[in-house]
Design a protein around this motif. Structure first.
Motif: not given
Length: 231
Positions: A50-55, A68-72, A187-196
């Motif tokens: 997430i952090d590198p992508a936002t930069k 979106a990643g978390a929602s999916v 997207f991957a980062g959001g999925a990781v956060v939701a899975s945690l």
């Protein structure tokens, strides 16, 4: 170097599944290891995704892809639990697959021109997070009534899919813009956060009580140390 990391990704999932099915994996050890993986995934989600992508891309769009990643993930996790049951291990399989595919696509690109220390850090982080998750997920599936053969095939297939994603990323996404890769990582980062939140930490606490908190911190520390090797 790409082949080395691909083998690590595949071997960690298959070895973890074999350990979970045939090994003497107690509930407390399982909870401790899952929490350890969760701690490592915190570092992976924030520092590597997430952090590198936002930069590198639009902040608003990057954060939208995180959501979106978390929602999916949450939607698919809900469907998996309805099919296999809340304790069947399917949630962890969904977690590894959903965050793993975009993560490994980006990983394949990240390995282009990477040095030996960077490869070691990436491979170590993947192994640290995937091994206990696969062990816990495979054990849960067997305990839920699935045959050992079908569970092994399922996890071996997942290992193949993630390995293929890394190879495809390495060969076909090398010339893709940083913006596109950033959104894939988010997207991957959001999925990781939701899975945690929905799979990893609840399972760890249920199995190992308050020691799961210490295991999470230990996993985070180990992942930070591995991440420092890339600098």
């Amino acid at each position: 170097m790409t082949i080395i990391v691909v083998l690590v990704v595949s071997f960690a999932l298959i070895l973890g599944a074999v350990w979970g099915i045939y090994g003497n994996l107690s509930d407390k050890l399982e909870g401790f290891l899952v929490a350890l993986a969760g701690g490592a995934l915190i570092v992976s989600a924030i520092i590597e995704l997430i952090d590198p992508a936002t930069k590198e891309a639009s902040l608003a769009l990057a954060l939208a892809f995180v959501f979106a990643g978390a929602s999916v993930f949450v939607f698919l996790d809900y469907l998996v639990k309805k099919k296999w049951g809340a304790n069947g291990g399917g949630g962890l399989l969904a977690a590894i697959t959903l965050d793993g595919i975009p993560e490994n696509l980006a990983l394949g690109v990240a390995l282009i021109g990477a040095g030996p220390m960077q490869v070691a850090a990436l491979a170590g982080s993947i192994f640290l997070s995937n091994l206990p998750e696969a062990a816990g997920g495979a054990k849960g599936m067997v305990e839920n009534g699935r045959s050992t053969k079908s569970v092994l095939i399922l996890w071996a297939g997942t290992a193949f899919i993630l390995a293929l994603a890394a190879i495809l990323g390495n060969y076909f996404l090398a010339d893709v813009s940083n913006d596109i890769l950033s959104y894939i990582r988010c997207f991957a980062g959001g999925a990781v956060v939701a899975s945690l939140a929905t799979e990893v930490f609840p399972k760890a606490f249920k199995k190992d009580d308050y020691f799961a908190g210490l295991a999470t911190a230990l996993g985070l520390i180990l992942a930070f140390l591995l991440n420092s090797l890339k600098k």
